[in-house]
Design a protein around this motif. Structure first.
Motif, PDB file in Angstrom:
ATOM      1  N   ARG A  26       0.839  -1.310   0.001  1.00  0.00           N
ATOM      2  CA  ARG A  26      -0.042   0.050   0.142  1.00  0.00           C
ATOM      3  C   ARG A  26       0.804   1.353   0.059  1.00  0.00           C
ATOM      4  O   ARG A  26       0.683   2.346  -0.711  1.00  0.00           O
ATOM      5  N   ASN A  27       1.745   1.319   0.867  1.00  0.00           N
ATOM      6  CA  ASN A  27       2.758   2.422   0.960  1.00  0.00           C
ATOM      7  C   ASN A  27       3.551   2.721  -0.490  1.00  0.00           C
ATOM      8  O   ASN A  27       3.607   3.803  -0.681  1.00  0.00           O
ATOM      9  N   SER A  28       3.776   1.731  -1.110  1.00  0.00           N
ATOM     10  CA  SER A  28       4.456   1.760  -2.351  1.00  0.00           C
ATOM     11  C   SER A  28       3.559   2.283  -3.542  1.00  0.00           C
ATOM     12  O   SER A  28       4.309   3.163  -4.331  1.00  0.00           O
ATOM     13  N   GLU A  29       2.392   2.481  -3.301  1.00  0.00           N
ATOM     14  CA  GLU A  29       1.567   3.123  -3.939  1.00  0.00           C
ATOM     15  C   GLU A  29       1.701   4.864  -4.043  1.00  0.00           C
ATOM     16  O   GLU A  29       1.140   5.348  -5.185  1.00  0.00           O
ATOM     17  N   TRP A  30       2.261   5.090  -3.142  1.00  0.00           N
ATOM     18  CA  TRP A  30       2.777   6.582  -3.231  1.00  0.00           C
ATOM     19  C   TRP A  30       3.671   7.160  -3.905  1.00  0.00           C
ATOM     20  O   TRP A  30       4.031   8.267  -4.039  1.00  0.00           O
ATOM     21  N   THR A  31       4.436   6.125  -4.305  1.00  0.00           N
ATOM     22  CA  THR A  31       5.832   6.485  -5.046  1.00  0.00           C
ATOM     23  C   THR A  31       5.662   7.137  -6.289  1.00  0.00           C
ATOM     24  O   THR A  31       4.650   6.796  -7.117  1.00  0.00           O
ATOM     25  N   ASP A  40       8.688  11.961  -1.061  1.00  0.00           N
ATOM     26  CA  ASP A  40       8.341  10.740  -2.166  1.00  0.00           C
ATOM     27  C   ASP A  40       9.569   9.692  -1.902  1.00  0.00           C
ATOM     28  O   ASP A  40       9.329   8.409  -1.802  1.00  0.00           O
ATOM     29  N   ILE A  41      10.973  10.090  -1.682  1.00  0.00           N
ATOM     30  CA  ILE A  41      12.201   9.390  -1.286  1.00  0.00           C
ATOM     31  C   ILE A  41      11.889   8.777   0.142  1.00  0.00           C
ATOM     32  O   ILE A  41      12.008   7.391   0.129  1.00  0.00           O
ATOM     33  N   ALA A  42      11.598   9.459   1.046  1.00  0.00           N
ATOM     34  CA  ALA A  42      11.678   9.054   2.252  1.00  0.00           C
ATOM     35  C   ALA A  42      10.557   7.767   2.610  1.00  0.00           C
ATOM     36  O   ALA A  42      10.767   6.668   2.994  1.00  0.00           O
ATOM     37  N   PHE A  43       9.233   8.291   2.194  1.00  0.00           N
ATOM     38  CA  PHE A  43       8.226   7.179   2.182  1.00  0.00           C
ATOM     39  C   PHE A  43       8.405   5.748   1.306  1.00  0.00           C
ATOM     40  O   PHE A  43       8.195   4.873   1.671  1.00  0.00           O
ATOM     41  N   ALA A  44       8.954   6.064   0.199  1.00  0.00           N
ATOM     42  CA  ALA A  44       9.275   4.893  -0.701  1.00  0.00           C
ATOM     43  C   ALA A  44      10.540   3.995   0.303  1.00  0.00           C
ATOM     44  O   ALA A  44      10.168   2.872  -0.086  1.00  0.00           O
ATOM     45  N   ASN A  45      11.268   4.571   0.790  1.00  0.00           N
ATOM     46  CA  ASN A  45      12.139   3.937   1.444  1.00  0.00           C
ATOM     47  C   ASN A  45      11.648   3.131   2.930  1.00  0.00           C
ATOM     48  O   ASN A  45      11.873   1.981   3.068  1.00  0.00           O
ATOM     49  N   ILE A  46      10.469   3.832   3.401  1.00  0.00           N
ATOM     50  CA  ILE A  46       9.596   3.137   4.460  1.00  0.00           C
ATOM     51  C   ILE A  46       8.890   1.920   3.864  1.00  0.00           C
ATOM     52  O   ILE A  46       9.014   0.755   4.558  1.00  0.00           O
ATOM     53  N   ALA A  47       8.403   2.061   2.740  1.00  0.00           N
ATOM     54  CA  ALA A  47       7.803   0.790   2.406  1.00  0.00           C
ATOM     55  C   ALA A  47       8.966  -0.097   1.798  1.00  0.00           C
ATOM     56  O   ALA A  47       8.352  -1.372   1.942  1.00  0.00           O
ATOM     57  N   LEU A  48      10.087   0.182   1.413  1.00  0.00           N
ATOM     58  CA  LEU A  48      10.990  -0.777   1.297  1.00  0.00           C
ATOM     59  C   LEU A  48      11.255  -1.460   2.565  1.00  0.00           C
ATOM     60  O   LEU A  48      11.392  -2.775   2.484  1.00  0.00           O
ATOM     61  N   ASP A  49      11.373  -0.675   3.616  1.00  0.00           N
ATOM     62  CA  ASP A  49      11.656  -1.335   4.994  1.00  0.00           C
ATOM     63  C   ASP A  49      10.622  -2.493   5.332  1.00  0.00           C
ATOM     64  O   ASP A  49      10.929  -3.440   5.669  1.00  0.00           O
ATOM     65  N   GLU A  50       9.256  -1.992   5.208  1.00  0.00           N
ATOM     66  CA  GLU A  50       8.197  -2.878   5.522  1.00  0.00           C
ATOM     67  C   GLU A  50       8.303  -4.265   4.639  1.00  0.00           C
ATOM     68  O   GLU A  50       8.096  -5.272   5.301  1.00  0.00           O
ATOM     69  N   LEU A  51       8.890  -4.146   3.425  1.00  0.00           N
ATOM     70  CA  LEU A  51       8.955  -5.487   2.751  1.00  0.00           C
ATOM     71  C   LEU A  51      10.090  -6.109   3.066  1.00  0.00           C
ATOM     72  O   LEU A  51      10.284  -7.489   3.018  1.00  0.00           O
ATOM     73  N   GLY A  52      11.152  -5.566   3.337  1.00  0.00           N
ATOM     74  CA  GLY A  52      12.203  -6.269   3.876  1.00  0.00           C
ATOM     75  C   GLY A  52      11.852  -7.006   5.489  1.00  0.00           C
ATOM     76  O   GLY A  52      12.567  -8.000   5.525  1.00  0.00           O
TER      77      GLY A  52
END
Length: 251
Positions: A26-31, A40-52
């Motif tokens: 869901r968070n990746s949809e904000w990219t 945009d950069i910070a929240f994309a990284n948070i989305a990647l953290d969640e996936l990790g």
């Protein structure tokens, strides 16, 4: 006979992995769509953290059940997922996304701190790995919720509306662990009543300080994780589409 730790832990680990995966998606949809470039950069990284984090939990589940993480992610139907409904709701506006992330981050923070004391060492070790990132996530969304709650009339109203919608869903975070008998969980995972108490001690005063009114609807008794909203199946259809084109492919 008492349940073995592996039997007790496996469904709990799967549920934690599913939470992280679906929220990360869901968070990746904000990219490309966040309100400012830096975010945009910070929240994309948070989305990647969640996936990790999801991958860490899926890998642990794989060692416990000999089930491939890719099979779990790409070939399960919606009814077999065990994430809370909070994370599968559509992304909404920025206030909705930040408020949802805040409620979930606060839960992960208090749960992660308690998991450090788990007698089942793999749980404690993964918690130790992800907790620094969870603390960053919490501070990040805490800043945004305060900024929106105390900002303009519009940002405040949107954030309050998000809280009104999301508050009942937050109850499921404290639903029964998807595992065996309760005595078998002692020392392995934190008690849900204790988690809820610590979460409320963190969340309630903060939301009030951010100018938000806690909904009069009391946080309900949580339901299980085997029933989902109508939003999960379309999300999975999109996420699983490529893998299902050729299930035997090697990527």
């Amino acid at each position: 006979m008492p349940a073995t730790p592996e039997k007790v832990v496996a469904p709990i680990v799967l549920a934690m992995a599913d939470d992280e995966l679906i929220l990360g998606h869901r968070n990746s949809e904000w990219t490309g769509h966040a309100p400012i470039l830096e975010e945009d950069i910070a929240f994309a990284n948070i989305a990647l953290d969640e996936l990790g984090h999801a991958r860490l939990w899926y890998d642990l589940h794989s060692t416990l059940t000999d089930t491939s993480p890719d099979t779990l992610v790409f070939f399960r139907p919606a009814g077999d997922y065990r994430n809370v409904r909070l994370v599968e709701l559509p992304r909404g506006d920025w206030a909705f996304t930040m408020l949802r992330q805040y409620l979930f981050d606060a839960f992960e923070l208090v749960r992660g701190e308690q998991l450090l004391e788990s007698t089942y060492r793999p749980l404690a070790e993964i918690a130790a790995r992800i907790l620094p990132e969870e603390r960053y996530h919490y501070r990040h969304t805490e800043t945004w919720v305060r900024r929106l709650g105390l900002g303009t009339a519009e940002s405040h109203s949107r954030t309050q509306l998000a809280l009104d919608v999301l508050w009942p869903y937050a109850a499921q975070l404290f639903g029964p662990w998807p595992a065996g008998d309760k005595p078998s969980l002692a020392g392995i995972v934190p008690g849900l009543a204790h988690l809820r108490e610590r979460w409320e001690a963190l969340v309630l005063p903060f939301l009030a300080d951010a100018g938000l009114k806690i909904p009069t609807l009391e946080l309900a008794t949580a339901e299980g994780r085997d029933v989902h909203t109508t939003h999960l199946a379309p999300l999975l259809q999109e996420m699983q589409e490529v893998a299902r084109l050729d299930p035997e492919a090697t990527w």
